[in-house]
Design a protein around this motif. Sequence first.
Motif, mmCIF file in Angstrom:
data_model
loop_
_atom_site.group_PDB
_atom_site.id
_atom_site.type_symbol
_atom_site.label_atom_id
_atom_site.label_comp_id
_atom_site.label_asym_id
_atom_site.label_seq_id
_atom_site.Cartn_x
_atom_site.Cartn_y
_atom_site.Cartn_z
ATOM 1 N N LYS A 37 -9.411 3.252 -6.950
ATOM 2 C CA LYS A 37 -8.955 1.877 -7.136
ATOM 3 C C LYS A 37 -8.169 1.392 -5.906
ATOM 4 O O LYS A 37 -8.326 0.239 -5.487
ATOM 5 N N TRP B 72 0.836 -1.208 0.000
ATOM 6 C CA TRP B 72 0.000 0.000 0.000
ATOM 7 C C TRP B 72 0.870 1.258 0.000
ATOM 8 O O TRP B 72 0.551 2.234 -0.684
ATOM 9 N N GLU C 76 2.130 1.971 -3.407
ATOM 10 C CA GLU C 76 1.019 2.462 -4.232
ATOM 11 C C GLU C 76 0.684 3.908 -3.876
ATOM 12 O O GLU C 76 0.394 4.724 -4.751
ATOM 13 N N ASN D 227 -10.536 0.592 -2.994
ATOM 14 C CA ASN D 227 -11.248 -0.669 -3.225
ATOM 15 C C ASN D 227 -10.327 -1.874 -3.066
ATOM 16 O O ASN D 227 -10.727 -2.908 -2.517
ATOM 17 N N LYS D 228 -9.097 -1.732 -3.521
ATOM 18 C CA LYS D 228 -8.170 -2.857 -3.481
ATOM 19 C C LYS D 228 -7.826 -3.269 -2.058
ATOM 20 O O LYS D 228 -7.758 -4.462 -1.735
ATOM 21 N N TYR D 229 -7.640 -2.280 -1.175
ATOM 22 C CA TYR D 229 -7.205 -2.576 0.187
ATOM 23 C C TYR D 229 -8.340 -2.482 1.213
ATOM 24 O O TYR D 229 -8.094 -2.604 2.419
#
Length: 754
Positions: free
Chosen positions: A403, A381, A384, A406-408
């Motif tokens: 995005k 994270w 990112e 939502n991903k984490y």
Amino acid sequence: MSEGNSMASENGTDLSQDDTGTIEENPEETVLSQQTSVNLVPFIGQRFVSQDAAYEFYCSFAKQCGFSIRRHRTRGKDGVGRGVTRRDFTCHRGGFPQMKPSDDGKMQRNRKSSRCGCQAYMRIVKRVDFDVPEWHVTGFSNVHNHELLKLNEVRLLPAYCSITPDDKTRICMFAKAGMSVRQMLRLMELEKGVKLGCLPFTEIDVRNLLQSFRNVNRDYDAIDLIAMCKKMKDKNPNFQYDFKMDGHNRLEHIAWLYASSVQLYEAFGDALVFDTSHRLDSYDMLFGIWVGLDNHGMACFFGCVLLRDENMQSFSWSLKTFLGFMNGKAPQTLLTDQNIWLKEAVAVEMPETKHAVYIWHILAKLSDSLPTFLGSSYDDWKAEFYRLYNLELEEDFEEEWSKMVNKYGLHEYKHITSLYALRTFWALPFLRHYFFAGLLSPCQSEAINAFIQRILSAQSQLDRFVERVAEIVEFNDRAATKQKMQRKLQKICLKTGSPIESHAATVLTPYAFGKLQEELLMAPQYASLLVDEGCFQVKHHTETDGGCKVIWIPCQEHISCSCRQFEFSGILCRHVLRVLSTDNCFQIPDQYLPIRWRNVTSASTNPLRTTTRDRSEKIQLLESMASALVSESLETEERLDVACEQVAMVLNHVKDLPRPIHGMDDIAYACPSHSLILPEVEDTDGIVQSITVGNSHESFTLGKLKERRPRDGVDVSRKRRHCSEPCCRHFGHDASSCPIMGSDTLNAELLGYL
């Protein structure tokens, strides 16, 4: 109450009753710790000359056993009747904690307590034999209901963390010298010859001691500080300060700056850092400092402030006072740490200034809780997050942020939600429209933080703090001047052969030119495609789509790029440089070489207009002008002739002026230690010559002269034995062996034109 009942109460848990109860003597069999020495064990009938002697004896016994003691109940009172006739000493864990209501009727919070009803004690009673008072041990028990500490652990109990008067004196002296608490502890460990962390007191004890000193001298220090500022104002009218007293006539806020701060701010006050993340340990006040960057990338000091409270009113006062010092001129951009009150104060006092927050402060707060929430995904994270932070377009940031959330699974994480709400204060896609002079780069952040830490290291008594800060600022200015001169001495290396590079090297400072040169080196890796009149699409040669949009209108000399690097840093980006090179533009337009990054500052900051300037600044100014004179004069023979003629006239005029009464030794002592350094030039054969005027033994040494390789077995350096020094021009030697420039008695007559 009978004594038997009192004894039962004593053997129970009622050791924390009133101080007038009675305790029966009970010479019961005691359970002794194996760590004690027989000679230190108390016994019934033992005698002491005073209460303090008994306390010290029992304290030594307790320390060897692994516990500490406290004074418990007494019989009688000092100054009443026979005074105190009995004293009980108990284990520090004796009795039980009791909740006491506060003044407003609310119960206190349930704090943890070490008390567990331990029954260990020693009782002494006062007896008078032959008119000589003595204290006899009449009760003793060493039965504990808790685990005893080891010797290396018992020393950390508060009862044994004592600081001797001599140590207190030394700690006070260390604090005045500006040492940190950890430095004090380490120095005292070395002085006493003890292992690391084995002093009889801890870091907390030293901090509490220093705080007690401050509480006693606080009001007097404030008066002394204001008196010191007034004294400095009398010495130098350009020194400025302002302060505010509260309703109790105590110092609430004070801000100050030095004579050079206003001039520096005029030139480099467009981008500013206001750091308020530190407290001044010497006075327990919030410390704020205004810092910026000059045209050489060096940290420059603008002012500082001490605030009693951390609220919006305090920050508003500091910002308003600073603007008053700077004649109402607000910066274009302001960088601070994350503080809600400071954010509101900036919005009120500097409405036209773009306020930004250091990302490092935000991540430091997130690192406390987010790793636990994300677990092993935290590192992914973080990578990112940094990618999103460095994006160029706001639209890309919005899309990629969704995005990432939502991903984490960060929808419900309140810290991420609040971070997104403040994105316009920290995310680069929202800040690239504003000029920050490179303050957001990690390397510059570290340099400014190092400068602030040097300021903080000056902590001493408050009245001395202003002088100590002035000394550090002056030292920083001298170091920066020396480094600038060293950079001028070094020959600028052109790496691309581009006319744009050659032109920029003559205009920009070495720091700014280095940034531009990095972009020039990367520009050939990009392809430019004309998509419309005056509009180019520039992208990396490995990319198939995307890229940056560059607008170039030659007739108006207007150019812009969608990456906004010029607006953000004042340095043209690689995309723009690629378009200029493709369009056969051999020189950067003047408006894209900002005065802020040039070697010569604007006329408004001309130091010649300063009426009051100390001796060292005048000497540095003279050296700078002499260096520029020689650099410009060496361009052509006509320039050199004019310079020689004019300087000779000026020198003759100076010689006609009366000399001071004191000798030349005094003058030499006031001058800087470094000599006059003139820039390095390259003659037609490529041999670098370094010109130094002054004592040859004090000149800077930056390495050997550049040598040429022999060609066809012939040493090229011997082909041309003509001195290139403008004051010599003789044959038979070169500049490196010039007898005039290498003479220890170099003076104006030998130089001729000087």
